[in-house]
Write a protein that holds these residues in place. Structure first.
Motif, PDB file in Angstrom:
ATOM      1  N   THR A 106       0.787  -1.203  -0.044  1.00  0.00           N
ATOM      2  CA  THR A 106      -0.063  -0.035   0.038  1.00  0.00           C
ATOM      3  C   THR A 106       0.907   1.384   0.077  1.00  0.00           C
ATOM      4  O   THR A 106       0.606   2.200  -0.680  1.00  0.00           O
ATOM      5  CB  THR A 106      -0.853  -0.114   1.065  1.00  0.00           C
ATOM      6  N   THR A 107       1.769   1.227   0.875  1.00  0.00           N
ATOM      7  CA  THR A 107       2.989   2.266   0.844  1.00  0.00           C
ATOM      8  C   THR A 107       3.544   2.708  -0.650  1.00  0.00           C
ATOM      9  O   THR A 107       3.532   3.678  -0.892  1.00  0.00           O
ATOM     10  CB  THR A 107       4.008   2.313   1.860  1.00  0.00           C
ATOM     11  N   ASN A 108       3.855   1.556  -1.374  1.00  0.00           N
ATOM     12  CA  ASN A 108       4.529   1.671  -2.585  1.00  0.00           C
ATOM     13  C   ASN A 108       3.566   2.550  -3.800  1.00  0.00           C
ATOM     14  O   ASN A 108       3.646   3.157  -4.509  1.00  0.00           O
ATOM     15  CB  ASN A 108       4.735   0.459  -3.269  1.00  0.00           C
ATOM     16  N   ILE A 109       2.042   1.944  -3.501  1.00  0.00           N
ATOM     17  CA  ILE A 109       1.074   2.413  -4.252  1.00  0.00           C
ATOM     18  C   ILE A 109       0.873   3.950  -3.946  1.00  0.00           C
ATOM     19  O   ILE A 109       0.685   5.027  -4.897  1.00  0.00           O
ATOM     20  CB  ILE A 109      -0.356   2.107  -4.061  1.00  0.00           C
ATOM     21  N   LEU A 110       0.951   4.400  -2.714  1.00  0.00           N
ATOM     22  CA  LEU A 110       0.704   5.778  -2.168  1.00  0.00           C
ATOM     23  C   LEU A 110       1.820   6.792  -2.813  1.00  0.00           C
ATOM     24  O   LEU A 110       1.587   7.877  -3.063  1.00  0.00           O
ATOM     25  CB  LEU A 110       0.568   5.772  -0.757  1.00  0.00           C
ATOM     26  N   LEU A 111       3.118   6.085  -2.901  1.00  0.00           N
ATOM     27  CA  LEU A 111       4.161   6.918  -3.279  1.00  0.00           C
ATOM     28  C   LEU A 111       4.194   6.629  -4.797  1.00  0.00           C
ATOM     29  O   LEU A 111       5.223   7.010  -5.252  1.00  0.00           O
ATOM     30  CB  LEU A 111       5.432   6.255  -2.647  1.00  0.00           C
ATOM     31  N   GLU A 112       3.279   6.331  -5.277  1.00  0.00           N
ATOM     32  CA  GLU A 112       3.398   5.969  -7.036  1.00  0.00           C
ATOM     33  C   GLU A 112       4.550   5.410  -7.429  1.00  0.00           C
ATOM     34  O   GLU A 112       5.071   5.635  -8.349  1.00  0.00           O
ATOM     35  CB  GLU A 112       2.941   7.542  -7.624  1.00  0.00           C
ATOM     36  N   GLY A 113       4.799   4.305  -6.775  1.00  0.00           N
ATOM     37  CA  GLY A 113       5.992   3.394  -7.233  1.00  0.00           C
ATOM     38  C   GLY A 113       5.570   2.509  -8.161  1.00  0.00           C
ATOM     39  O   GLY A 113       4.468   2.353  -8.740  1.00  0.00           O
ATOM     40  N   VAL A 114       6.523   1.988  -8.830  1.00  0.00           N
ATOM     41  CA  VAL A 114       6.100   1.022  -9.833  1.00  0.00           C
ATOM     42  C   VAL A 114       5.595  -0.385  -9.264  1.00  0.00           C
ATOM     43  O   VAL A 114       6.130  -0.634  -8.166  1.00  0.00           O
ATOM     44  CB  VAL A 114       7.537   0.524 -10.560  1.00  0.00           C
ATOM     45  N   PRO A 115       4.435  -0.630  -9.989  1.00  0.00           N
ATOM     46  CA  PRO A 115       3.707  -1.837  -9.548  1.00  0.00           C
ATOM     47  C   PRO A 115       4.432  -2.835  -9.274  1.00  0.00           C
ATOM     48  O   PRO A 115       5.387  -3.286 -10.011  1.00  0.00           O
ATOM     49  CB  PRO A 115       2.654  -1.885 -10.484  1.00  0.00           C
ATOM     50  N   SER A 116       4.254  -3.926  -8.187  1.00  0.00           N
ATOM     51  CA  SER A 116       4.952  -5.223  -8.065  1.00  0.00           C
ATOM     52  C   SER A 116       4.785  -5.915  -9.413  1.00  0.00           C
ATOM     53  O   SER A 116       3.757  -5.891 -10.050  1.00  0.00           O
ATOM     54  CB  SER A 116       4.096  -5.771  -6.773  1.00  0.00           C
ATOM     55  N   GLY A 117       5.941  -6.515  -9.814  1.00  0.00           N
ATOM     56  CA  GLY A 117       5.896  -7.541 -10.959  1.00  0.00           C
ATOM     57  C   GLY A 117       6.270  -6.755 -12.253  1.00  0.00           C
ATOM     58  O   GLY A 117       6.682  -7.533 -13.231  1.00  0.00           O
TER      59      GLY A 117
END
Length: 283
Positions: free
Chosen positions: A188-199
């Motif tokens: 969820t933190t990765n999404i909130l930071l607009e990081g590259v999606p998993s995979g």
């Protein structure tokens, strides 16, 4: 499915709290605490999905899908707080052992196991479609393991009379759920930071675009997700001489869908020699 799981879990939560206090079982209370987060997760997930389905408007141009991610992050933080409480209470129980009603523990834990299995079955279909449902499913799954732990602990206490086993089971339940909670919080933190999606790998996407015929260079790439399901991508592409921008864009968009599952892409085409930001391309 969320409403049914929420109803089942809420009813049993009350029963488990009452039983934990009556039988003086920290393991039951620990399991009830996790079940409380199950109730919160299911309630928030239901609310988040309803809000997340609202259409985009002039104020929220991306819509409200990010609300689901915020709710999932809140659930993960709540589970961490519960684990800390269990650890502190278990230390006190080790210092000052208290008698535990093992028979009552066993009966209540068995009923809790049944409720968790039913809830897991209901939520299983949606856990791959929504981070919120996934979070709720993980919490119910962890709670199911907690019920198994309480059953084992109650049996051991009944056979040996060692009440300190109750505190050990409570700690084991808390430790077991932490890695999964961390995974949910990380995602969820990765999404909130607009990081590259998993995979996905931005390097692989850049290389794949560079290999498309007519592409001279690709820069200013951004790859992110709003809710864990819908992946968005933007990039600036510099064209080779004589390349047709419309045709090249079409090839890139089709490649992104087929190879990476990226259906929502915005690609700005640039002629060589055009200046954009810190990039300049010369003929």
């Amino acid at each position: 499915m969320l409403r049914i799981a929420l109803t089942l879990t809420s009813v049993f939560l009350v029963a488990e709290v009452v039983a934990g206090l009556y039988f003086n079982s920290l393991a039951l209370l620990s399991d009830a605490a996790h079940m409380m987060t199950d109730v919160a997760a299911l309630a928030i997930a239901l609310m988040a999905i309803k809000i997340g389905n609202r259409a985009a408007d002039d104020k929220r141009t991306f819509g409200y899908k990010r609300f689901e991610v915020l709710a999932a992050a809140f659930n993960a933080l709540l589970l961490f707080a519960v684990a800390i409480y269990v650890f502190v209470e278990a230390i006190d129980r080790f210092r000052n052992p208290e008698p535990v009603g093992s028979t009552g523990m066993l009966i209540v834990a068995a009923l809790g196991l049944l409720v968790n299995l039913v809830s897991m079955r209901i939520l299983a279909a949606g856990r791959k479609e929504s981070l919120n449902v996934k979070g709720a499913y993980l919490e119910v799954w962890a709670d199911m393991l907690g019920s198994l732990g309480v059953i084992a602990g109650a049996t051991a206490i009944y056979l040996t009379g060692w009440s300190w086993i109750d505190a050990i089971v409570a700690v084991l339940i808390a430790v077991w759920v932490l890695p999964r909670t961390w995974t949910l919080l990380r995602d969820t933190t990765n999404i909130l930071l607009e990081g590259v999606p998993s995979g996905l790998s931005l390097k692989d996407v850049r290389q794949a675009i560079s290999c498309v015929s007519g592409v001279a260079d690709v820069h200013d790439l951004h790859l992110w997700s709003m809710s864990g399901r819908e992946i968005s991508f933007t990039a600036h592409v510099a064209l080779d001489r004589q390349a047709n921008g419309t045709a090249v864009r079409g090839q890139i968009e089709q490649m992104l869908v087929n190879r990476f599952g990226i259906a929502h892409s915005t690609i700005q085409m640039e002629e060589r020699g055009e200046v954009h930001g810190d990039h300049q391309y010369h003929s």
